[in-house]
Design a protein around this motif. Structure first.
Motif, PDB file in Angstrom:
ATOM      1  N   SER A  46      32.900  22.184  41.638  1.00 46.52           N
ATOM      2  CA  SER A  46      32.046  23.242  41.086  1.00 46.52           C
ATOM      3  C   SER A  46      32.258  24.574  41.786  1.00 46.52           C
ATOM      4  N   PHE A  47      32.545  24.563  43.096  1.00 42.98           N
ATOM      5  CA  PHE A  47      32.780  25.830  43.791  1.00 42.98           C
ATOM      6  C   PHE A  47      34.004  26.536  43.209  1.00 42.98           C
ATOM      7  N   VAL A  48      35.046  25.780  42.962  1.00 46.05           N
ATOM      8  CA  VAL A  48      36.275  26.373  42.417  1.00 46.05           C
ATOM      9  C   VAL A  48      36.035  26.912  41.010  1.00 46.05           C
ATOM     10  N   GLY A  94      45.631  33.509  44.174  1.00 43.41           N
ATOM     11  CA  GLY A  94      45.597  33.616  45.625  1.00 43.41           C
ATOM     12  C   GLY A  94      45.555  35.054  46.098  1.00 43.41           C
ATOM     13  N   LEU A  95      46.304  35.923  45.446  1.00 44.73           N
ATOM     14  CA  LEU A  95      46.289  37.339  45.815  1.00 44.73           C
ATOM     15  C   LEU A  95      44.914  37.958  45.588  1.00 44.73           C
ATOM     16  N   ILE A  96      44.287  37.613  44.474  1.00 45.45           N
ATOM     17  CA  ILE A  96      42.969  38.170  44.166  1.00 45.45           C
ATOM     18  C   ILE A  96      41.900  37.586  45.082  1.00 45.45           C
ATOM     19  N   TRP A  97      41.986  36.292  45.357  1.00 46.93           N
ATOM     20  CA  TRP A  97      41.013  35.681  46.257  1.00 46.93           C
ATOM     21  C   TRP A  97      41.074  36.274  47.657  1.00 46.93           C
ATOM     22  N   ARG A  98      42.259  36.720  48.056  1.00 46.95           N
ATOM     23  CA  ARG A  98      42.398  37.289  49.402  1.00 46.95           C
ATOM     24  C   ARG A  98      41.394  38.406  49.637  1.00 46.95           C
ATOM     25  N   PHE A 134      35.471  34.766  39.849  1.00 44.74           N
ATOM     26  CA  PHE A 134      35.830  35.923  40.676  1.00 44.74           C
ATOM     27  C   PHE A 134      37.164  36.502  40.217  1.00 44.74           C
ATOM     28  N   VAL A 135      38.132  35.632  39.911  1.00 41.53           N
ATOM     29  CA  VAL A 135      39.440  36.105  39.425  1.00 41.53           C
ATOM     30  C   VAL A 135      39.278  36.826  38.091  1.00 41.53           C
TER      31      VAL A 135
END
Length: 246
Positions: free
Chosen positions: A21-23, A103-107, A30-31
């Motif tokens: 669920s977190f993902v 991954g780039l956006i999560w950074r 968020f992305v």
């Protein structure tokens, strides 16, 4: 209590060390929220350009230029990438380029502190216990290696990266194909039977077992129900398994 003898532990993330669920409820939205703005702001950065080339290749094109057309301006290229990323996310397609872009956006989210990765309460203790037992602990996830390092470097339990000796993603191969696990075992420099793989997905465990790995199914709260019969060890927490080195 399940007791296993091995030299190494290989872990999935979603539904294994951390909640699905977190993902799906935090990281993926968020992305979607940041995607268009990130593409515009970081368009000229080499990491993003390389990732967009991979997205083009995943979409069946030789390059971003070939996909968009040589005359397309930056805005048109960004729109092309944005629409493809949304399509892939809508279909839950685990394409390499998509995972790299996520991954780039999560950074930015992890660096700002807006994102803190969820881990189950038994995960830090298990990682510490296995590492202190001199087991080689590594991650194999569909998320990019860069995203994995961000994730475990910014968890609600702090920085867990020191407990891991390696990371694998879809560049190694699909998670439901035995040859991926054979390649990982080779990279461990171990025989497959010396590795225990933990996952919440039976098809992944089937592939790992075909390659010779020992397997454990996690039935965490919120995980998808297991359909059909299987013969994998089944637990709901890491502390229901003891892994001892030979």
């Amino acid at each position: 209590m399940i007791e296993l003898t091995a030299q190494a532990v290989l872990l999935d993330i979603e539904g294994t060390t951390s909640s699905v669920s977190f993902v799906y409820d935090v990281m993926f939205p968020f992305v979607r929220r940041e995607l268009e703005g990130y593409l515009a702001a970081a368009w000229e950065e080499p990491d993003l350009q390389q990732t967009c080339e991979q997205i083009a290749i995943d979409a069946g094109h030789a390059s971003l230029d070939e996909w968009a057309g040589a005359e397309a301006d930056a805005a048109a290229r960004q729109a092309l990438v944005r629409d493809e990323v949304v399509r892939l996310m809508d279909g839950d397609i685990k394409a390499t380029g998509l995972k790299q872009l996520q991954g780039l956006i999560w950074r930015s989210g992890f660096d700002s502190g807006e994102l803190q990765a969820h881990v189950y309460d038994d995960t830090p203790e298990a990682l510490q216990h296995w590492s202190e037992a001199r087991l080689d602990v590594r991650i194999y996830s569909s998320g990019s290696i860069a995203a994995q390092k961000l994730f475990f470097g910014h968890t609600i339990a702090g920085n867990l990266l020191p407990w891991f000796r390696g990371h694998y993603d879809t560049t190694t191969g699909p998670k439901k194909e035995p040859h991926s696990y054979a390649q990982i075992a080779q990279d461990f420099s171990l025989s497959p039977q010396e590795i225990v793989f933990f996952s919440d997905v039976v098809a992944e465990l089937d592939a790992a077992r075909t390659a010779g790995l020992q397997t454990v199914l996690l039935t965490r709260p919120g995980n998808a129900p297991v359909v059909g019969e299987h013969t994998h060890h089944t637990v709901s927490r890491f502390d229901e398994v003891v892994v001892r080195p030979e």
